[in-house]
Design a protein around this motif. Structure first.
Motif, PDB file in Angstrom:
ATOM      1  N   VAL A   1      -1.929  -7.803   9.930  1.00  0.00           N
ATOM      2  CA  VAL A   1      -3.108  -7.260   9.271  1.00  0.00           C
ATOM      3  C   VAL A   1      -4.381  -7.695   9.988  1.00  0.00           C
ATOM      4  O   VAL A   1      -4.405  -8.696  10.702  1.00  0.00           O
ATOM      5  CB  VAL A   1      -3.199  -7.728   7.795  1.00  0.00           C
TER       6      VAL A   1
ATOM      7  N   VAL B   1      -8.085  -6.239   3.200  1.00  0.00           N
ATOM      8  CA  VAL B   1      -7.032  -6.372   4.207  1.00  0.00           C
ATOM      9  C   VAL B   1      -6.533  -4.986   4.607  1.00  0.00           C
ATOM     10  O   VAL B   1      -6.310  -4.126   3.748  1.00  0.00           O
ATOM     11  CB  VAL B   1      -5.861  -7.210   3.656  1.00  0.00           C
TER      12      VAL B   1
ATOM     13  N   ARG C   1     -12.842  -1.923   2.746  1.00  0.00           N
ATOM     14  CA  ARG C   1     -11.533  -1.775   3.388  1.00  0.00           C
ATOM     15  C   ARG C   1     -11.401  -0.408   4.061  1.00  0.00           C
ATOM     16  O   ARG C   1     -10.835  -0.303   5.153  1.00  0.00           O
ATOM     17  CB  ARG C   1     -10.425  -1.971   2.364  1.00  0.00           C
TER      18      ARG C   1
ATOM     19  N   ILE D   1      -2.856 -15.453   4.675  1.00  0.00           N
ATOM     20  CA  ILE D   1      -2.587 -14.912   6.007  1.00  0.00           C
ATOM     21  C   ILE D   1      -2.379 -16.058   6.987  1.00  0.00           C
ATOM     22  O   ILE D   1      -3.196 -16.990   7.044  1.00  0.00           O
ATOM     23  CB  ILE D   1      -3.763 -14.025   6.482  1.00  0.00           C
TER      24      ILE D   1
ATOM     25  N   ALA E   1      -8.332  -8.531   8.622  1.00  0.00           N
ATOM     26  CA  ALA E   1      -8.874  -8.846   7.302  1.00  0.00           C
ATOM     27  C   ALA E   1     -10.263  -9.453   7.399  1.00  0.00           C
ATOM     28  O   ALA E   1     -10.593 -10.166   8.349  1.00  0.00           O
ATOM     29  CB  ALA E   1      -7.949  -9.813   6.563  1.00  0.00           C
TER      30      ALA E   1
END
Length: 631
Positions: free
Chosen positions: A394, A416, A581, A343, A396
């Protein structure tokens, strides 16, 4: 000194001692020991009286020793004779044994790199797991199969410390609680072999400070010695696997051991292991070492970084200490492995967990890149990742391996959440993964809050406290009360969904609650238990006060129908990444819909030290995030 056991009989040892000393004396010339040579000798080597004089013992006494007479001898005298006869370490040990004494440990370095021969053996053992550990149980070499099967990462540099502090290890080992006493007892037995080595005590003291389980076991003073063991693990991708582990000492490096694992026959482990390793291209591939694990005092790779030629900016912890030790540095850009994503970080949350890393409370290799939560764009995806794409924004969690205080971070794709469906700022998105995810997991998954229940939250004005009050309201709690450490924080906390906010010294008058969440510890923990109604649940998830642990008698829980549970986000994320998540997605959706308020204050990445100072001062409210790059 205790007598040594010998396969030779008493008379046999005396005979062997006589012949050994004569043969060693015969090979040493006067010139070898800086004595003048008086000319021709009837027999080669030194005379008995010369050995006696040089060793500082009586001539008659040495003669009796060489004749094998039954006389008492000390290690000091044997050392003097060994010095005169120019004995090597193996010969010196042999002399001790023939004299009926245990030889002292040979001088050795506490940690050395494995020899090329040992490395080749470890490589040839693949695809089965193996590693080498030194005297202090530091890893000095780990083959790739051990990394995959047992989950050893660059953060794992000591077997003992990882066993007690690494969330992965605790979840992975099927019988962790049963194995912990034996592991501790074996480390104490090894420490006893080197009573003058302070490193054993330092490791034990540091570990006891962060692991109550180890502290309790270490205080028992149990000892145990094992050359073999059975390891049963529950691997998240392969299921149950059972291995026979064998510890082989490396004589050339006393204290070092080669640890090899064999799949136990009849358990299906061989097939599951080969399937797992095939996923990582380790079955049928050329055996190789993926590099040794870093040792304390060596220069490990940073936070699991690879040897990429690309460089990036990051805030690192080069040494443990106060906020001033944080440094902006240039480090290699990490690349994602199977099941991971890289990322490009826009914002990184600042948390108390990172303060603990910096202080050295949590065992991490140095230098280390902290950072447990981020928001940014997907830079690259690893093998097997299908539900996110390069370029997606995103939020995360990077809590399992850390690394968020950097321009690029690598984390599991299972931690994520894409932001495509939500209208939310990246600074707010970076503030959600740790605190807001924790709030939903603690109240829904652990405490199982029901509509109409009464909830008490400690540290209500802090980062996680500000989210817990709102999450309790979203889950249908009827009465939500928060506590704060000072009256100055009362009005701030009231903005986060609380019906009432009180200072902690008033908790005795707050009434009964069905659920209490305690991140403070100390006196507040005992008071929290007292405030629970029958069938009430206390969730312990921190010790911000730094107070001594509070003992809670199990019989009290039995008689009062109360429950105490614990929650640790790092351990939960490692064990249940997909459920984590889901909670993160729930938090993002609530924040985007305006149902979850997050008050964010932004500082540039270069001011990470200032963020840490403010967190440690206890004066912060809401959430601090670090701006790393443009959105």
């Amino acid at each position: 000194m205790a007598s040594a056991h010998s396969s030779l009989s008493h008379d046999g040892r005396r005979t062997e001692l006589r012949e050994f000393l004569r043969s060693r004396r015969a090979r040493v010339s006067p010139g070898d020991v800086q004595m003048p040579d008086s000319g021709r000798r009837r027999t080669p080597g030194l005379r008995r009286e010369e050995v006696a004089v040089l060793a500082g013992v009586g001539v008659s006494w040495y003669t009796w020793l060489e004749q094998g007479r039954d006389i008492k001898v000390s290690g000091q005298v044997l050392d003097a004779i060994a010095r005169v006869l120019l004995l090597g370490s193996a010969e010196r040990a042999h002399l001790y044994r023939l004299a009926g004494l245990n030889p002292p440990p040979a001088p050795s370095a506490p940690s050395v790199e494995p020899s090329p021969e040992v490395r080749r053996l470890l490589e040839a053992w693949s695809p089965r797991s193996g590693y080498v550990r030194d005297r202090h149980w530091n890893f000095t070499a780990v083959n790739d199969a051990a990394r995959v099967v047992f989950g050893y990462h660059e953060n794992d540099h000591n077997c003992l410390v990882s066993f007690f502090t690494n969330a992965r290890q605790r979840v992975l080992h099927q019988h962790w609680a049963e194995a912990a006493p034996d592991v501790t007892a074996a480390f104490r037995a090894d420490a006893a072999r080197y009573p003058d080595d302070p490193e054993f005590g330092r490791i034990a003291a540091d570990l006891a400070a962060v692991s109550p389980e180890f502290a309790e076991l270490w205080a028992r003073h149990d000892v145990a010695e094992h050359t073999s063991a059975v390891k049963a693990i529950d691997h998240p991708d392969a299921g149950t696997m059972i291995f026979d582990a064998t510890l082989l000492p490396l004589p050339e490096h006393p204290g070092h051991h080669l640890v090899l694992h064999n799949p136990r026959p009849g358990t299906g482990t061989q097939q599951r292991m080969e399937s797992l390793l095939r996923q990582h291209s380790l079955v049928g591939a050329t055996p190789r070492m993926s590099g040794h694990c870093p040792l304390r005092g060596h220069a490990p790779r940073i936070g699991g970084m690879n040897n990429s030629s690309q460089q990036m900016k990051a805030v690192t912890i080069p040494e443990f200490g106060g906020a001033e030790v944080l440094r902006v540095a240039t480090v290699p850009v990490p690349e994602p492995g199977p099941g991971q994503v890289a990322i490009d970080v826009a914002y990184a949350g600042a948390n108390f967990a990172e303060v603990l890393y910096r202080r050295g409370v949590v065992d991490v290799p140095l230098p280390f890149v902290p950072g447990i939560e981020v928001a940014g764009r997907i830079r690259a995806v690893g093998e097997g990742v299908e539900d996110v794409a390069v370029g997606q924004q995103v939020a995360a969690l990077s809590i399992v391996d850390s690394g968020g205080y950097a321009e690029v971070v690598v984390t599991s794709a299972d931690l994520v959440v894409p932001l495509d469906a939500f209208v939310i700022g990246m600074d707010v998105a970076a503030a959600l993964p740790s605190n807001s995810t924790t709030a939903f997991l603690v109240l829904d998954r652990v405490a199982r809050v029901e509509p109409g229940e009464r909830v008490l939250i400690h540290a209500a004005a802090g980062g996680v406290g500000s989210q817990l009050g709102q999450a309790a309201r979203l889950l249908g709690a009827d009465r939500v009360v928060g506590t704060v450490g000072s009256a100055a924080k009362v009005e701030t906390a009231k903005r986060f969904g609380y019906d009432e906010v009180i200072t902690r010294d008033r908790i005795a008058d707050a009434g009964e609650f069905d659920v209490v969440v305690d991140v403070v510890g100390g006196p507040a923990r005992r008071a929290s238990l007292d405030r629970l109604a029958p069938m009430g649940r206390l969730v312990v998830m921190g010790n911000a006060s730094g107070a001594e642990d509070v003992g809670i008698p199990a019989n009290e829980l039995w008689f009062t129908n109360k429950t105490v549970s614990g929650f640790n986000l790092a351990a939960f994320s490692a064990a249940f990444p997909k459920e984590t998540r889901q909670a993160l997605r729930r938090a993002v959706a609530a924040a985007a819909a305006g149902d979850l308020r997050v008050e964010v204050e932004t500082l540039p990445l270069e001011q990470a030290a200032e963020a840490h100072r403010r967190i440690e001062s206890g004066t912060t409210t809401g959430k601090l995030v670090l701006k790393v790059a443009g959105e």
